[in-house]
Design a protein around this motif. Sequence first.
Motif, short mmCIF file in Angstrom:
data_model
loop_
_atom_site.label_atom_id
_atom_site.label_comp_id
_atom_site.label_asym_id
_atom_site.label_seq_id
_atom_site.Cartn_x
_atom_site.Cartn_y
_atom_site.Cartn_z
N GLU A 102 0.82 -1.22 0.00
CA GLU A 102 0.00 0.00 0.00
C GLU A 102 0.85 1.26 0.00
OE1 GLU A 102 -2.74 -0.33 3.24
OE2 GLU A 102 -3.40 -2.32 2.60
N LEU A 103 2.14 1.12 0.32
CA LEU A 103 3.04 2.28 0.34
C LEU A 103 3.85 2.31 -0.96
CD1 LEU A 103 4.42 2.04 3.99
CD2 LEU A 103 2.62 3.56 3.12
N PRO A 104 4.21 3.52 -1.41
CA PRO A 104 5.04 3.59 -2.62
C PRO A 104 6.42 2.98 -2.35
CG PRO A 104 4.81 5.76 -1.61
CD PRO A 104 3.93 4.83 -0.84
N TRP A 105 6.98 2.38 -3.38
CA TRP A 105 8.31 1.78 -3.25
C TRP A 105 9.37 2.87 -3.23
CZ3 TRP A 105 10.74 -2.02 -1.39
CH2 TRP A 105 12.07 -2.24 -1.72
N VAL A 106 10.28 2.81 -2.29
CA VAL A 106 11.38 3.77 -2.19
C VAL A 106 12.68 3.00 -2.41
CG1 VAL A 106 12.57 5.40 -0.70
CG2 VAL A 106 10.07 5.16 -0.54
N PRO A 107 13.43 3.32 -3.46
CA PRO A 107 14.71 2.64 -3.70
C PRO A 107 15.66 2.83 -2.52
CG PRO A 107 14.07 3.92 -5.61
CD PRO A 107 13.14 4.31 -4.49
N TYR A 108 16.58 1.89 -2.37
CA TYR A 108 17.58 1.97 -1.31
C TYR A 108 18.90 1.45 -1.85
CZ TYR A 108 16.43 -2.98 -0.84
OH TYR A 108 16.21 -4.31 -1.10
N ALA A 109 19.98 1.78 -1.18
CA ALA A 109 21.30 1.30 -1.57
C ALA A 109 21.54 -0.05 -0.91
CB ALA A 109 22.38 2.29 -1.16
N LEU A 110 22.08 -0.97 -1.67
CA LEU A 110 22.45 -2.30 -1.20
C LEU A 110 23.97 -2.37 -1.23
CD1 LEU A 110 21.09 -4.95 -0.37
CD2 LEU A 110 21.21 -5.65 -2.76
N ILE A 111 24.58 -2.78 -0.12
CA ILE A 111 26.04 -2.75 0.00
C ILE A 111 26.58 -4.14 0.31
CG2 ILE A 111 27.99 -1.68 1.17
CD1 ILE A 111 26.13 0.50 2.18
N MET A 116 35.26 -12.57 4.54
CA MET A 116 33.96 -12.81 3.91
C MET A 116 33.33 -11.48 3.54
SD MET A 116 31.20 -13.73 6.96
CE MET A 116 32.01 -15.19 7.54
N VAL A 117 32.34 -11.56 2.65
CA VAL A 117 31.58 -10.40 2.23
C VAL A 117 30.14 -10.60 2.70
CG1 VAL A 117 30.72 -9.10 0.24
CG2 VAL A 117 33.07 -9.96 0.24
N VAL A 118 29.60 -9.57 3.37
CA VAL A 118 28.24 -9.62 3.91
C VAL A 118 27.41 -8.54 3.22
CG1 VAL A 118 26.82 -9.35 5.97
CG2 VAL A 118 29.03 -10.50 6.13
N LEU A 119 26.27 -8.95 2.70
CA LEU A 119 25.36 -8.06 2.00
C LEU A 119 24.37 -7.43 2.98
CD1 LEU A 119 24.83 -7.38 -1.01
CD2 LEU A 119 23.13 -9.18 -1.00
N GLY A 120 23.98 -6.20 2.76
CA GLY A 120 22.96 -5.56 3.58
C GLY A 120 22.56 -4.21 3.00
N GLN A 121 21.45 -3.69 3.50
CA GLN A 121 20.99 -2.37 3.07
C GLN A 121 21.85 -1.28 3.71
OE1 GLN A 121 16.89 -1.64 3.90
NE2 GLN A 121 16.17 -3.36 2.70
N ALA A 122 21.93 -0.15 3.02
CA ALA A 122 22.55 1.03 3.60
C ALA A 122 21.58 1.61 4.62
CB ALA A 122 22.85 2.06 2.52
N ALA A 123 22.11 2.30 5.60
CA ALA A 123 21.27 2.97 6.59
C ALA A 123 20.37 3.99 5.87
CB ALA A 123 22.13 3.65 7.64
N PRO A 124 19.20 4.27 6.42
CA PRO A 124 18.30 5.25 5.80
C PRO A 124 19.02 6.57 5.55
CG PRO A 124 17.17 4.12 7.57
CD PRO A 124 18.62 3.69 7.64
N GLY A 125 18.77 7.13 4.38
CA GLY A 125 19.39 8.40 4.02
C GLY A 125 20.70 8.26 3.27
N ILE A 126 21.29 7.07 3.25
CA ILE A 126 22.54 6.83 2.53
C ILE A 126 22.19 6.31 1.14
CG2 ILE A 126 24.71 5.54 2.49
CD1 ILE A 126 24.44 7.53 4.84
N THR A 127 22.68 6.99 0.12
CA THR A 127 22.42 6.58 -1.26
C THR A 127 23.73 6.15 -1.92
OG1 THR A 127 22.84 8.76 -2.23
CG2 THR A 127 20.60 8.35 -1.38
N VAL A 128 23.63 5.62 -3.15
CA VAL A 128 24.85 5.22 -3.85
C VAL A 128 25.78 6.41 -4.08
CG1 VAL A 128 23.87 3.15 -4.90
CG2 VAL A 128 23.74 5.31 -6.11
N ALA A 129 25.23 7.61 -4.15
CA ALA A 129 26.07 8.80 -4.32
C ALA A 129 26.96 9.05 -3.11
CB ALA A 129 25.18 10.03 -4.58
N ASP A 130 26.59 8.48 -1.95
CA ASP A 130 27.36 8.66 -0.72
C ASP A 130 28.43 7.59 -0.55
OD1 ASP A 130 25.66 10.82 0.13
OD2 ASP A 130 24.16 9.29 0.69
N LEU A 131 28.47 6.59 -1.41
CA LEU A 131 29.33 5.42 -1.23
C LEU A 131 30.48 5.38 -2.22
CD1 LEU A 131 26.44 2.81 -0.82
CD2 LEU A 131 27.82 3.83 1.02
#
Length: 141
Positions: free
Chosen positions: A75-84, A93-108
């Motif tokens: 019911e909510l609009p989809w909001v893209p997020y950065a995956l790191i 090892m490499v661990v996958l996870g979402q970026a903290a709210p407010g962090i975009t690919v432009a910040d990485l």
Amino acid sequence: MVADWFTGEGCTFRLLGTRCSACSGMFFPREDTNCRNPGCPGGELEEFPLSRRGRVWSYTDARYRPPSPYVTNPELPWVPYALIAVELAAERMVVLGQAAPGITVADLTVGMEVEAVSGVLYEDAETVWTTWHWRPTGGGA
């Protein structure tokens, strides 16, 4: 929350992995039944906290709503997020996870230091699904 994948809050927040006593293989997400190493004769699996900090190995935008069984509110609009993808040097090892709210690919940037922090994946009137996020520490490559 996914049971036993992480523990603590604030500066004590840690992802939890398992280590095989026979081959020293380390796993995240955790493994509770048997060693994932096909060449291992099998050993006891011991829980251990992963490093809180690592370095960005790769990243991307998640621009589509994930399919079931992932929890999203249709019911909510989809909001893209950065995956790191974060490399933990001590665990190799490499661990996958979402970026903290407010962090975009432009910040990485690749090589940037990040830390694991607790976060909210989704919540409704009855339940809060907690997860981990990766947040830049301010340390460079």
